[in-house]
Write a protein that holds these residues in place. Structure first.
Motif, PDB file in Angstrom:
ATOM      1  N   GLU A  67      -2.445  -7.226  -1.679  1.00 43.92           N
ATOM      2  CA  GLU A  67      -2.475  -7.358  -3.140  1.00 43.92           C
ATOM      3  C   GLU A  67      -2.163  -8.796  -3.547  1.00 43.92           C
ATOM      4  O   GLU A  67      -2.824  -9.364  -4.427  1.00 43.92           O
ATOM      5  CB  GLU A  67      -1.462  -6.398  -3.766  1.00 43.92           C
ATOM      6  CG  GLU A  67      -1.853  -4.932  -3.663  1.00 43.92           C
ATOM      7  CD  GLU A  67      -0.757  -4.019  -4.202  1.00 43.92           C
ATOM      8  OE1 GLU A  67       0.289  -4.561  -4.669  1.00 43.92           O
ATOM      9  OE2 GLU A  67      -0.932  -2.794  -4.161  1.00 43.92           O
ATOM     10  N   ARG A  68      -1.138  -9.382  -2.920  1.00 49.32           N
ATOM     11  CA  ARG A  68      -0.746 -10.760  -3.256  1.00 49.32           C
ATOM     12  C   ARG A  68      -1.804 -11.763  -2.809  1.00 49.32           C
ATOM     13  O   ARG A  68      -2.009 -12.792  -3.464  1.00 49.32           O
ATOM     14  CB  ARG A  68       0.600 -11.085  -2.607  1.00 49.32           C
ATOM     15  CG  ARG A  68       1.750 -10.283  -3.200  1.00 49.32           C
ATOM     16  CD  ARG A  68       3.065 -10.565  -2.493  1.00 49.32           C
ATOM     17  NE  ARG A  68       4.161  -9.821  -3.120  1.00 49.32           N
ATOM     18  CZ  ARG A  68       5.421  -9.832  -2.672  1.00 49.32           C
ATOM     19  NH1 ARG A  68       5.744 -10.561  -1.615  1.00 49.32           N
ATOM     20  NH2 ARG A  68       6.348  -9.118  -3.296  1.00 49.32           N
ATOM     21  N   LYS A  73       4.747   1.921  -0.427  1.00 48.84           N
ATOM     22  CA  LYS A  73       3.705   1.172   0.272  1.00 48.84           C
ATOM     23  C   LYS A  73       4.262   0.526   1.530  1.00 48.84           C
ATOM     24  O   LYS A  73       5.473   0.453   1.731  1.00 48.84           O
ATOM     25  CB  LYS A  73       3.124   0.088  -0.649  1.00 48.84           C
ATOM     26  CG  LYS A  73       2.351   0.637  -1.838  1.00 48.84           C
ATOM     27  CD  LYS A  73       1.746  -0.488  -2.667  1.00 48.84           C
ATOM     28  CE  LYS A  73       0.931   0.071  -3.830  1.00 48.84           C
ATOM     29  NZ  LYS A  73       0.301  -0.994  -4.630  1.00 48.84           N
ATOM     30  N   GLU A 125      -0.020  -3.603   2.595  1.00 52.87           N
ATOM     31  CA  GLU A 125      -0.594  -3.278   1.294  1.00 52.87           C
ATOM     32  C   GLU A 125      -0.089  -4.253   0.224  1.00 52.87           C
ATOM     33  O   GLU A 125      -0.872  -4.719  -0.623  1.00 52.87           O
ATOM     34  CB  GLU A 125      -0.235  -1.838   0.919  1.00 52.87           C
ATOM     35  CG  GLU A 125      -0.879  -0.808   1.849  1.00 52.87           C
ATOM     36  CD  GLU A 125      -0.407   0.605   1.560  1.00 52.87           C
ATOM     37  OE1 GLU A 125      -1.250   1.455   1.203  1.00 52.87           O
ATOM     38  OE2 GLU A 125       0.814   0.855   1.696  1.00 52.87           O
ATOM     39  N   ILE A 126       1.212  -4.558   0.252  1.00 54.25           N
ATOM     40  CA  ILE A 126       1.773  -5.534  -0.691  1.00 54.25           C
ATOM     41  C   ILE A 126       1.174  -6.919  -0.435  1.00 54.25           C
ATOM     42  O   ILE A 126       0.798  -7.640  -1.372  1.00 54.25           O
ATOM     43  CB  ILE A 126       3.306  -5.598  -0.547  1.00 54.25           C
ATOM     44  CG1 ILE A 126       3.951  -4.266  -0.928  1.00 54.25           C
ATOM     45  CG2 ILE A 126       3.881  -6.745  -1.389  1.00 54.25           C
ATOM     46  CD1 ILE A 126       3.904  -3.936  -2.384  1.00 54.25           C
ATOM     47  N   GLU A 141      -6.781  -6.708   5.576  1.00 51.42           N
ATOM     48  CA  GLU A 141      -7.646  -5.569   5.255  1.00 51.42           C
ATOM     49  C   GLU A 141      -7.717  -4.598   6.422  1.00 51.42           C
ATOM     50  O   GLU A 141      -7.740  -3.370   6.225  1.00 51.42           O
ATOM     51  CB  GLU A 141      -9.050  -6.065   4.899  1.00 51.42           C
ATOM     52  CG  GLU A 141      -9.108  -6.820   3.573  1.00 51.42           C
ATOM     53  CD  GLU A 141     -10.518  -7.255   3.222  1.00 51.42           C
ATOM     54  OE1 GLU A 141     -11.409  -7.134   4.103  1.00 51.42           O
ATOM     55  OE2 GLU A 141     -10.743  -7.714   2.082  1.00 51.42           O
ATOM     56  N   LYS A 198      -5.062 -11.216  -2.743  1.00 53.06           N
ATOM     57  CA  LYS A 198      -6.158 -11.150  -3.698  1.00 53.06           C
ATOM     58  C   LYS A 198      -5.766 -11.763  -5.042  1.00 53.06           C
ATOM     59  O   LYS A 198      -6.588 -12.371  -5.729  1.00 53.06           O
ATOM     60  CB  LYS A 198      -6.579  -9.696  -3.906  1.00 53.06           C
ATOM     61  CG  LYS A 198      -7.255  -9.084  -2.683  1.00 53.06           C
ATOM     62  CD  LYS A 198      -7.625  -7.632  -2.942  1.00 53.06           C
ATOM     63  CE  LYS A 198      -8.346  -7.024  -1.727  1.00 53.06           C
ATOM     64  NZ  LYS A 198      -8.703  -5.602  -1.946  1.00 53.06           N
ATOM     65  N   GLU A 199      -4.462 -11.634  -5.386  1.00 57.56           N
ATOM     66  CA  GLU A 199      -4.004 -12.130  -6.683  1.00 57.56           C
ATOM     67  C   GLU A 199      -3.734 -13.633  -6.673  1.00 57.56           C
ATOM     68  O   GLU A 199      -4.139 -14.352  -7.603  1.00 57.56           O
ATOM     69  CB  GLU A 199      -2.721 -11.388  -7.081  1.00 57.56           C
ATOM     70  CG  GLU A 199      -2.150 -11.825  -8.415  1.00 57.56           C
ATOM     71  CD  GLU A 199      -0.843 -11.121  -8.730  1.00 57.56           C
ATOM     72  OE1 GLU A 199      -0.189 -11.542  -9.713  1.00 57.56           O
ATOM     73  OE2 GLU A 199      -0.462 -10.179  -8.003  1.00 57.56           O
ATOM     74  N   ASN A 249       7.234   1.535  -4.588  1.00 54.50           N
ATOM     75  CA  ASN A 249       5.784   1.772  -4.691  1.00 54.50           C
ATOM     76  C   ASN A 249       5.227   2.618  -3.551  1.00 54.50           C
ATOM     77  O   ASN A 249       4.007   2.862  -3.508  1.00 54.50           O
ATOM     78  CB  ASN A 249       5.050   0.424  -4.721  1.00 54.50           C
ATOM     79  CG  ASN A 249       5.396  -0.395  -5.953  1.00 54.50           C
ATOM     80  OD1 ASN A 249       5.148   0.025  -7.072  1.00 54.50           O
ATOM     81  ND2 ASN A 249       5.992  -1.558  -5.749  1.00 54.50           N
TER      82      ASN A 249
END
Length: 553
Positions: free
Chosen positions: A161-162, A153, A157-158, A90, A164-165, A151
């Motif tokens: 996302e991963r 990015k 950033e990638i 973050e 959090k997913e 994207n």
């Protein structure tokens, strides 16, 4: 010491033992024994290398983190008691668009320098040598790089996302190139109030990677096994480790071996193949000088003789001979004819054709390019060496990234040029020329030693060394032998020997089963047939129930 030159020494060399026996002129046994030793198991070497590599990776990662902390301390970004903050992903994403606090900046940089991705400054190995793991890693790197580009990015950033997913961002699926991390860091530092010197040092620490061709040690800490060493005067000198392992020519001992993928070495091997080929039902049963030149002209233009692995048909078409009338080819495991492939020349030809450069009359330059590509594995070092050949910038860039230039021939360019010229003008192969011209002089060393230039497995080398020890010790006791007779093992190592035994057991079991099937229906008496009677039945079946001499039933 017993001096008797009529003694004959016999050696039975295995992977873990050397059996020996001595007989005299009357074939009476004089002495016998065996020397036992441990097998030089190559798999153990691989295990040691993997563990050593893991230790070095960990040590260098720790060193990078330590140097980054020192850099941050010197620039008053952190204090002595600093501890990284939680969730650096973050913080890294935040730093792409706004200024970070000192603690946040230190957390982001320390996190990146710890895991900075895959550095691909080494030219990839040839495709046929890439393992499934190599191909999988390469595919994943390409996939992740495309995800960044498509994207628009950055890595963080990638990864966020991963995280959090899936709850994690570790493993092969989340590996990125170091260059992608560098792009992120540049963007992050552009939003921070830091000097250009600070930026340069951060980028240098993240990009830094020791290349395997450098070996251990450094310029500040030289090692006798590494690239930087101390000479006789105590001065630090730089050496090329691959050049040191290059080996010397089998003919001219002072000359270094030529690269195996150089054009001249490939042409040498190809001419040797051609001169071994015979043409049936033709007055001139060997390929003529004009026909050789015609074939070589095709290779210079296309880079190959046969793209579909059918050299007999391709050669026959060029010299107007039916492929069935050509014999003397080397054969592969499937007993199909093979001939030298110009793999190195094909790679070079493709690059030169791409940039509309001709290779006519540039054989020596091609050989020099192959030398550079074989002895230098870093792209930057290749580029620096190729610049001295006065080549175009685009040509240098593509040549520097060529894979596949890895091995050396057994002969030097000096020997190759001389023998090639004679193979072009005659139908003799290389061994005939070397023998007739007495090019290899026999050596008579004071002590038996293993030729370290021989390309042998660790297992074979140990067996050779132990055999030489046996010969030397017995020579001291009994004097020079009239003859030394040697028998070697068929198995390369103990595993192969076990596999051979298993295969033999399977064959025997199959034969016994065939006998049982043959006797099925003959009642209880058939179950008692074993030993010699069973052997007779097996032989009867192998001969289709016919006499081996008359072929009558």
């Amino acid at each position: 010491m017993i001096l008797n030159n009529t003694y004959i020494l016999g050696l039975d060399i295995g992977v873990t033992s050397v059996g020996w026996g001595i007989i005299d002129a009357d074939h009476d046994i004089v002495d016998a024994g065996v020397r036992l030793f441990e097998e030089a198991n190559a798999s153990l070497n691989e295990t040691r290398r993997e563990k050593r590599h893991a230790r070095r990776v960990k040590r260098r990662r720790t060193q990078r983190i330590l140097e980054m902390k020192r850099h941050l301390l010197r620039n008053n970004v952190i204090g002595e008691g600093f501890h990284p903050m939680d969730n650096p992903y973050e913080i890294r994403v935040k730093g792409l668009k706004e200024k970070l606090s000192d603690e946040e900046l230190a957390t982001a940089l320390l996190h990146i320098v710890k895991r900075r991705g895959s550095t691909l400054d080494t030219v990839d190995v040839s495709e046929e040598k890439q393992t499934k793991e190599d191909l999988k890693l390469k595919e994943m790197l390409t996939k992740n790089t495309m995800a960044l580009r498509n994207n628009h990015k950055h890595v963080c950033e990638i990864q966020l996302e991963r995280l959090k997913e899936k709850g994690q961002v570790r493993g092969e699926a989340n590996i990125f190139k170091t260059d992608d991390y560098i792009e992120e860091v540049k963007t992050l530092l552009d939003n921070q109030d830091v000097s250009s010197m600070f930026k340069d040092k951060v980028l240098e620490l993240i990009k830094r990677k020791r290349h395997y061709s450098e070996g251990p040690g450094s310029e500040d800490s030289p090692s006798q096994y590494g690239r930087f060493r101390l000479d006789e005067n105590g001065e630090v000198v730089e050496v090329n480790l691959i050049e040191e392992m290059r080996g010397h020519c089998s003919v001219y001992k002072d000359e270094l071996r030529a690269p195996l993928e150089s054009f001249s070495a490939e042409l040498f091997n190809f001419l040797n193949d051609l001169n071994n080929i015979k043409i049936i039902n033709r007055e001139e049963e060997k390929i003529t000088i004009d026909e050789k030149q015609k074939i070589i002209d095709v290779i210079r233009e296309k880079g190959y003789v046969s793209p579909k692995n059918n050299p007999a048909k391709a050669l026959g078409k060029i010299i107007d001979v039916n492929e069935e009338n050509l014999s003397g080819f080397r054969v592969n495991k499937s007993n199909k004819p093979i001939i030298t492939e110009f793999k190195g020349y094909q790679r070079l030809l493709k690059v030169f054709n791409t940039h509309n450069h001709t290779l006519v009359g540039k054989d020596k330059m091609l050989d020099r390019i192959s030398e550079i590509l074989t002895s230098n594995k870093k792209v930057s070092e290749r580029e620096q060496a190729l610049k001295k050949l006065d080549l175009d910038k685009d040509l240098i860039e593509d040549l520097s990234n060529l894979p596949g230039f890895e091995k050396y021939h057994s002969l030097s360019f000096k020997a190759i040029y001389e023998i090639t010229e004679e193979m072009l003008e005659t139908s003799k192969n290389q061994m005939e020329i070397i023998t007739e011209n007495n090019l290899v002089k026999p050596e008579s060393p004071d002590k038996l030693t293993l030729d370290e230039n021989l390309i042998l497995s660790p297992i074979a080398k140990r067996a050779h060394r132990e055999s030489l020890k046996v010969i030397e010790r017995l020579t001291q006791k009994y004097g020079d032998f009239d003859k030394i007779v040697i028998e070697t093992t068929r198995a390369k190592n103990s595993k192969e020997e076990k596999d051979n035994i298993k295969d033999l057991q399977k064959i025997r079991e199959k034969r016994n089963r065939e006998v049982r099937d043959f006797l099925e229906g003959y009642g209880e008496q058939a179950n008692r047939i074993k030993g010699k009677k069973a052997l007779k039945i097996r032989l009867y079946k192998e001969q289709d129930g016919k006499c081996a001499y008359t072929y009558n039933p």
